[in-house]
Design an enzyme around this catalytic site. Structure first.
Site, PDB file in Angstrom:
ATOM      1  N   ARG A  68     -15.735  -5.855  -9.715  1.00  0.00           N
ATOM      2  CA  ARG A  68     -15.197  -5.590  -8.294  1.00  0.00           C
ATOM      3  C   ARG A  68     -14.522  -6.747  -7.583  1.00  0.00           C
ATOM      4  O   ARG A  68     -13.652  -6.413  -6.821  1.00  0.00           O
ATOM      5  CB  ARG A  68     -16.508  -5.417  -7.574  1.00  0.00           C
ATOM      6  CG  ARG A  68     -16.295  -4.912  -5.908  1.00  0.00           C
ATOM      7  CD  ARG A  68     -17.725  -4.161  -5.416  1.00  0.00           C
ATOM      8  NE  ARG A  68     -18.964  -4.839  -5.862  1.00  0.00           N
ATOM      9  CZ  ARG A  68     -19.468  -5.902  -5.800  1.00  0.00           C
ATOM     10  NH1 ARG A  68     -19.173  -6.752  -4.637  1.00  0.00           N
ATOM     11  NH2 ARG A  68     -20.875  -6.256  -6.391  1.00  0.00           N
ATOM     12  N   TYR A 122      -0.335   4.328  14.205  1.00  0.00           N
ATOM     13  CA  TYR A 122      -0.473   5.379  13.170  1.00  0.00           C
ATOM     14  C   TYR A 122      -2.034   6.042  13.518  1.00  0.00           C
ATOM     15  O   TYR A 122      -2.737   5.463  13.976  1.00  0.00           O
ATOM     16  CB  TYR A 122      -0.638   4.728  11.640  1.00  0.00           C
ATOM     17  CG  TYR A 122      -0.902   5.713  10.520  1.00  0.00           C
ATOM     18  CD1 TYR A 122      -0.245   6.656  10.130  1.00  0.00           C
ATOM     19  CD2 TYR A 122      -1.905   5.150   9.653  1.00  0.00           C
ATOM     20  CE1 TYR A 122      -0.216   7.514   9.347  1.00  0.00           C
ATOM     21  CE2 TYR A 122      -2.094   5.837   8.543  1.00  0.00           C
ATOM     22  CZ  TYR A 122      -1.259   6.956   8.284  1.00  0.00           C
ATOM     23  OH  TYR A 122      -1.677   7.635   7.215  1.00  0.00           O
ATOM     24  N   ASP A 194       0.811  -3.935  11.429  1.00  0.00           N
ATOM     25  CA  ASP A 194       1.041  -2.719  10.393  1.00  0.00           C
ATOM     26  C   ASP A 194       2.781  -2.928  10.072  1.00  0.00           C
ATOM     27  O   ASP A 194       3.493  -2.570  10.618  1.00  0.00           O
ATOM     28  CB  ASP A 194       0.808  -1.374  10.915  1.00  0.00           C
ATOM     29  CG  ASP A 194       0.984  -0.324   9.751  1.00  0.00           C
ATOM     30  OD1 ASP A 194       1.629  -0.578   8.943  1.00  0.00           O
ATOM     31  OD2 ASP A 194       0.283   0.593  10.007  1.00  0.00           O
ATOM     32  N   LYS A 219       3.476   3.254  -0.147  1.00  0.00           N
ATOM     33  CA  LYS A 219       4.867   3.722   0.541  1.00  0.00           C
ATOM     34  C   LYS A 219       5.680   3.007  -0.277  1.00  0.00           C
ATOM     35  O   LYS A 219       5.833   3.119  -1.320  1.00  0.00           O
ATOM     36  CB  LYS A 219       5.007   3.544   1.895  1.00  0.00           C
ATOM     37  CG  LYS A 219       4.024   3.963   3.200  1.00  0.00           C
ATOM     38  CD  LYS A 219       3.305   5.359   2.703  1.00  0.00           C
ATOM     39  CE  LYS A 219       2.567   5.916   3.943  1.00  0.00           C
ATOM     40  NZ  LYS A 219       1.191   5.918   3.977  1.00  0.00           N
TER      41      LYS A 219
END
Length: 401
Positions: A68, A122, A194, A219
């Site tokens: 992890r 967003y 962002d 993206k």
């Protein structure tokens, strides 16, 4: 140290060399190395003995401890992204952009705190503010994306964070980030951006004074519409809080997905140049049509955000919007469904072009979106722009028909 740690290197070179440390790509026992960091899949890590286990410590980020906490494939991607942000201490990876945003907000806010959130954010970011943050006692005030230094009037004694998104991913307002950052620093408030639209290639956020920058790597970094991931890159002062929260929340990413992101990162410079050129060609063609109300693209000289964009950004991506002049909802639907080369999909930044209807008036609270014409958002991919323009012409014909 990787070659890309050299601050004299230009961004395109850093993209190629970032994260390719010899300890992750080579093995002297095999007589050499490989170009790409191998995909290290691991959950359990084995130790030579108890002394070795104790020596690793719990606060590691670049030593094998438990799956992890990452493997060299994960660290290579984080390392490469950190190299792209001058002034960054480190990067943390998350299974999606939404997970990165949410984890960052949880790490930096506590019950009783006040958050200033840009009104053009967003939609999932708004949902997190109105949902989980509200339930844990964090108050959110939405602000006009064009407020600039006027943000000072909204800061309270309990304000801990200002969240920015520039340009907005639906309406493409360009924020005056340096002005907002200057106020935030004067008042002891953190800033988080962002930066998915521009990536650090076109806007190195930390160099402009931002404390934490977020990207949906799904993206442009991934670039192939086949993997999901998010990132947070931060300054030294903020980095420990983010890392601690990520560990406590159990945030982890797949090494296979990291390998896909590393592959996309290497070609980000050339792809962004093509996205920009094609999107501008399409945007300029749209701007010349009588049946277009307006084009929302900050790189166009007539756009309200153009001057700030030209001052702060070194380029544009392929995402922008436009309004269908005089059309109704049925007309917008006919336009979209007449297209052959644009898929209908919410993501963007891949090699393929996409279109979605956009309804900003439904979610705004601090500002009013009053444009009567229906909006569409286009993500311009890597197709020939002449084919995309011909396709859009079919859409206009469907509206007129």
């Amino acid at each position: 140290m990787s070659k890309s740690d050299d601050d004299s290197l230009r961004p395109a070179t850093k993209l190629v060399q970032g994260g390719r440390r010899p300890e992750w790509t080579g093995d002297p026992r095999l007589g050499g190395g490989v170009v790409n960091p191998p995909v290290w899949r691991a959950s359990t890590i084995l130790y030579d003995n108890i002394a070795d286990l104790k020596a690793r410590g719990h606060a590691t980020h670049d030593k094998l401890y438990y799956g992890r906490r990452g493997t060299p494939t994960v660290w290579a991607l984080a390392d490469a992204l950190t190299d792209m942000e001058p002034g960054a201490e480190g990067t943390l990876l998350y299974p999606s952009g939404v997970a990165a945003n949410s984890s960052g907000l949880l790490a930096l806010l506590a019950p009783g705190d006040h958050l200033l959130m840009v009104d053009s954010a967003y939609e999932p970011t708004r949902a997190f503010c109105n949902g989980m943050l509200a339930r844990m006692g964090v108050a959110t005030t939405y602000y006009d994306p064009l407020i600039g230094a006027g943000i000072a009037e909204l800061i309270r004694p309990e304000t801990k964070l200002i969240f920015l998104e520039s340009p907005g991913s639906l309406t493409f307002e360009v924020q005056d980030i340096p002005a907002i950052v200057a106020v935030a620093r004067e008042r002891g408030v953190l800033t988080m951006l962002d930066n998915t639209w521009a990536t650090p290639l076109l806007f190195p956020a930390l160099a402009h004074g931002v404390d934490v920058t977020m990207m949906s790597l799904t993206k442009y970094v991934g670039g192939h519409s086949d993997a999901m991931m998010g990132s947070l890159t931060a300054t030294r002062a903020v980095w420990p809080k983010l890392r601690s929260a990520a560990y406590q929340l159990g945030q982890a990413v797949s090494p296979d997905d990291c390998a896909l992101m590393l592959r996309g990162l290497r070609t980000l410079d050339v792809r962004m140049a093509r996205h920009q050129a094609s999107a501008l060609a399409v945007a300029e063609w749209l701007a010349g049509r009588a049946d277009v109300g307006r084009v929302l693209h900050p790189a166009l000289p007539g756009d309200p955000g153009h001057d700030i964009w030209a001052r702060d950004f070194s380029g544009a991506s392929g995402l922008f919007g436009f309004a269908l002049k005089g059309a109704d909802e049925a007309g917008r639907t006919r336009f979209i469904e007449a297209l052959d080369h644009f898929g209908i999909g919410f993501s963007w930044g891949g090699y393929e072009s996409l279109v979605v209807p956009s309804n900003p008036a439904d979610i705004r609270t601090a500002t009013q979106w009053s444009d009567p014409d229906p909006l569409l958002r286009l993500s311009i991919g890597l197709e020939d722009p002449a084919d995309l323009i011909a396709d859009l012409a079919r859409g206009f014909a469907a509206v007129a028909g």
